[in-house]
Design a protein around this motif. Sequence first.
Motif, PDB file in Angstrom:
ATOM      1  N   PHE A 196      -9.960   3.038  -3.260  1.00 29.38           N
ATOM      2  CA  PHE A 196     -10.267   2.946  -1.835  1.00 29.38           C
ATOM      3  C   PHE A 196     -11.776   3.020  -1.601  1.00 29.38           C
ATOM      4  CE2 PHE A 196      -5.836   4.476  -0.496  1.00 29.38           C
ATOM      5  CZ  PHE A 196      -5.444   3.169  -0.248  1.00 29.38           C
ATOM      6  N   MET A 206     -10.541   7.834   3.219  1.00 33.17           N
ATOM      7  CA  MET A 206      -9.293   8.261   2.608  1.00 33.17           C
ATOM      8  C   MET A 206      -9.473   8.351   1.091  1.00 33.17           C
ATOM      9  SD  MET A 206      -5.601   6.815   3.262  1.00 33.17           S
ATOM     10  CE  MET A 206      -4.257   7.085   2.161  1.00 33.17           C
ATOM     11  N   VAL A 244       0.847  -1.199   0.000  1.00 34.63           N
ATOM     12  CA  VAL A 244       0.000   0.000   0.000  1.00 34.63           C
ATOM     13  C   VAL A 244       0.883   1.251   0.000  1.00 34.63           C
ATOM     14  CG1 VAL A 244      -1.713   1.312   1.282  1.00 34.63           C
ATOM     15  CG2 VAL A 244      -1.908  -1.145   1.145  1.00 34.63           C
ATOM     16  N   THR A 254       2.353   1.801  -3.412  1.00 32.04           N
ATOM     17  CA  THR A 254       1.358   2.339  -4.340  1.00 32.04           C
ATOM     18  C   THR A 254       1.108   3.816  -4.075  1.00 32.04           C
ATOM     19  OG1 THR A 254       0.327   0.208  -4.020  1.00 32.04           O
ATOM     20  CG2 THR A 254      -0.858   1.787  -5.375  1.00 32.04           C
ATOM     21  N   LEU A 255       0.974   4.155  -2.783  1.00 34.71           N
ATOM     22  CA  LEU A 255       0.720   5.547  -2.433  1.00 34.71           C
ATOM     23  C   LEU A 255       1.888   6.430  -2.851  1.00 34.71           C
ATOM     24  CD1 LEU A 255      -0.974   5.369   1.063  1.00 34.71           C
ATOM     25  CD2 LEU A 255      -1.858   6.472  -0.967  1.00 34.71           C
ATOM     26  N   VAL A 272       0.254  17.676 -10.440  1.00 27.80           N
ATOM     27  CA  VAL A 272      -1.116  18.128 -10.679  1.00 27.80           C
ATOM     28  C   VAL A 272      -1.291  19.536 -10.123  1.00 27.80           C
ATOM     29  CG1 VAL A 272      -3.518  17.755 -10.072  1.00 27.80           C
ATOM     30  CG2 VAL A 272      -2.074  15.832 -10.667  1.00 27.80           C
ATOM     31  N   GLN A 328       3.848  10.507  -9.093  1.00 27.77           N
ATOM     32  CA  GLN A 328       3.347  10.847 -10.429  1.00 27.77           C
ATOM     33  C   GLN A 328       2.320  11.965 -10.390  1.00 27.77           C
ATOM     34  OE1 GLN A 328       2.026   7.585 -12.816  1.00 27.77           O
ATOM     35  NE2 GLN A 328       3.775   6.325 -12.250  1.00 27.77           N
ATOM     36  N   GLY A 329       1.621  12.037  -9.247  1.00 26.97           N
ATOM     37  CA  GLY A 329       0.520  12.999  -9.195  1.00 26.97           C
ATOM     38  C   GLY A 329       0.946  14.343  -8.654  1.00 26.97           C
ATOM     39  N   THR A 342      -5.240  10.262 -13.488  1.00 26.75           N
ATOM     40  CA  THR A 342      -4.066  10.460 -12.638  1.00 26.75           C
ATOM     41  C   THR A 342      -4.080   9.418 -11.526  1.00 26.75           C
ATOM     42  OG1 THR A 342      -5.292  11.979 -11.255  1.00 26.75           O
ATOM     43  CG2 THR A 342      -4.008  12.946 -13.026  1.00 26.75           C
ATOM     44  N   PRO A 343      -2.887   8.984 -11.087  1.00 27.93           N
ATOM     45  CA  PRO A 343      -2.807   7.915 -10.087  1.00 27.93           C
ATOM     46  C   PRO A 343      -3.580   8.227  -8.812  1.00 27.93           C
ATOM     47  CG  PRO A 343      -0.654   8.349 -11.007  1.00 27.93           C
ATOM     48  CD  PRO A 343      -1.555   9.387 -11.547  1.00 27.93           C
ATOM     49  N   LEU A 344      -3.581   9.492  -8.377  1.00 28.60           N
ATOM     50  CA  LEU A 344      -4.276   9.817  -7.137  1.00 28.60           C
ATOM     51  C   LEU A 344      -5.772   9.592  -7.271  1.00 28.60           C
ATOM     52  CD1 LEU A 344      -2.641  12.984  -5.561  1.00 28.60           C
ATOM     53  CD2 LEU A 344      -2.661  10.650  -4.729  1.00 28.60           C
ATOM     54  N   LEU A 372      -6.401   5.878  -7.283  1.00 29.53           N
ATOM     55  CA  LEU A 372      -6.242   5.324  -5.940  1.00 29.53           C
ATOM     56  C   LEU A 372      -7.445   5.683  -5.069  1.00 29.53           C
ATOM     57  CD1 LEU A 372      -3.941   3.668  -4.843  1.00 29.53           C
ATOM     58  CD2 LEU A 372      -3.067   5.703  -3.744  1.00 29.53           C
ATOM     59  N   ALA A 430       1.858   6.888  -6.512  1.00 30.69           N
ATOM     60  CA  ALA A 430       0.774   7.778  -6.916  1.00 30.69           C
ATOM     61  C   ALA A 430       1.140   9.230  -6.637  1.00 30.69           C
ATOM     62  CB  ALA A 430      -0.511   7.401  -6.184  1.00 30.69           C
ATOM     63  N   VAL A 431       1.736   9.455  -5.462  1.00 30.06           N
ATOM     64  CA  VAL A 431       2.109  10.831  -5.111  1.00 30.06           C
ATOM     65  C   VAL A 431       3.217  11.329  -6.034  1.00 30.06           C
ATOM     66  CG1 VAL A 431       3.176  12.231  -3.326  1.00 30.06           C
ATOM     67  CG2 VAL A 431       1.360  10.649  -2.722  1.00 30.06           C
TER      68      VAL A 431
END
Lengths: 168, 454
Positions: free
Chosen positions: B199, B161, A99, A102-103, A113, A109-110, B190-192, B195, A106-107
């Motif tokens: 969730f 979350m 997890v 993944t987080l 933004v 790549q993101g 986008t990945p966020l 995600l 994600a952060v």
Amino acid sequence: MLTLFYLFAAISVLSALVVVAARSPVNSVIALIVCFLSIAGHYILLNAQFLAVVHIIVYTGAIMVLFLFVIMLLNLNRSSEPQKSLATRVAAVVAGGLVLLTLLAAVRQGISVEPARDFDIGTGLVRSVGRSLFNEFLLPFEVSSVLFLSAMVGAVMLGRREKNPQAA
Amino acid sequence: MSALILTSVLGVLLLYLGVFGQKRLLAPVAVLGLLGAIGVSATGWWMDVPLFAHMVRFDNAAAAFNMAMTGLTILLFLFGVDYYARMERDVAEHYALMVFSLTGAFLLTSYTNLLVLFLGIEVLSIPLYILAGGKKSSYRSGEASFKYFLLGSFATALFLMGIALVYGVTASFDLGRIQEVAMAQGAAPTPLFLLGLFFIAIGLSFKVAAVPFHFWSPDVYEGAPTLVTAFMATVVKMAAFAGFLRLVQFTALPPTLATALLVMTVLTLFIGNIVALRQTNFKRLMAYSSVAHTGFLLLVVLGNTAASTSTLFYYTFTYGLATVGLFVVMTLVKRAANGSEEVRSFRGLYQARPWLAITALLLLLSLAGIPLTAGFVAKYQVFLLALQAGFLKTTVLAVAMALVGIAYYIVVVREAFTADEQPLEVQVTPLNGLVVLLCGIAVVALGVWPIQLP
């Protein structure tokens, strides 16, 4: 300002680590209080006074006192800590690590933004929180009363002593 | 909208009746109030406007789901007259909490804002955590309540979350705005955002008991009082799926997430049906059967075609009718068999009460999906929808698993129709008989004349 942010951020992360790593549950709770206080500091930096105050009163005050009471009433200490099997620990570490990975991905790549909305300095003030609570968020506000009512009914129902002691 | 207010007030009214000790009035008032809620929901048909600054929207699908869920709750309350007859205390609280839970279910079918979705799930769940522990003298009931509460809170935390991450990307809780962002991002979000949606999907999967988030369901179904188990298996499942479908319709699942959910569907179909084969306790059998049905329903949600809402409604409603009837039969059998919940204790039911055994047979056949019952039409619609959506391999697996499913329902039928040396002394009150017969008739009638939502 930025120095303060980094200071609070460091305190938050470090105290959160202590919460997980501390051996004694009481130390965990104290570290959690520190963590919550530093998060309240973040809120103040963002000019969210209402949130900061509520956070301190509700989380740092009420909930953490409850935590301490539970720990003391149950008399939790190192000897009563349940020992997990090795397989469970490995599985937990792998799952949690995945997890985290993944987080992080994600952060990473993101992070580019753009903020979806410009920062409004007045958002966190008590006046604007109250305005939006009783205008656009009126329904959620009212519905949460049903939520609290059922929780109270449940607390009374489950907490009430049985008449005949054999049934309890 | 009026139904929402009506049920909230009805719950408070029931609590007051409890305070003044009017135990005999509880069920009549509750049933009348819910009949009123059905009426009010019906008048809202075709009155599809966003309410409260785009917080909720009672469209036709929401109205249909609300009426069906209220109908199922009425059946359960009729059963409750006898079920709670020997209980002295907390009866009003039980009725009121179930009505509150139904209020949460209404929110889940009609939300257009993630905040309302979250509140709906909580208003639906918190009464259930309490109700699962309603039998205070029973150790298993307490275990069920605690397990459900802890795991449920954990799922809620992940769910929240997810909402926070989605808000971080879209700057809005509004489903319409989220839909715009999802459209703009297309197949590569986008990945966020991905995600966050993931969730949220986990939180909902927990509620509908999809594998691998199903571990709570057998223990909770077994430990909770039977009436509450029946409520969880029917109304809660219906509401959670209605909420799930609404989310999917608005966000149009990014491909990565759709793949993940498809894997979950396959696992749910497989594990639910295979593990059910090994169960000897009837409530655990129903729990795994409910997991198995979740698998079929996930196909509907994932398919997300124009027919999804109608198929989901028909499937959950007929599944709910059959399940309510079977739990009533189980309670009657359990009393005759000295509190045993094993499938074995059904033995000799046909000898004792032929009509009860035959109705139970119809309900079981409907769950198994045998033609001429509603369960068959429901499964047929699901397979058709899944094929249209392009899930060929999964549909083949689903058909195979539906066949496996017949096996464990037949075990119950076989026991019920086997003669026993000692006759089973089943006492049936008129109201309980009425509920079972209504479920049986409805299941056959809906199988012969399937209904479709416009």
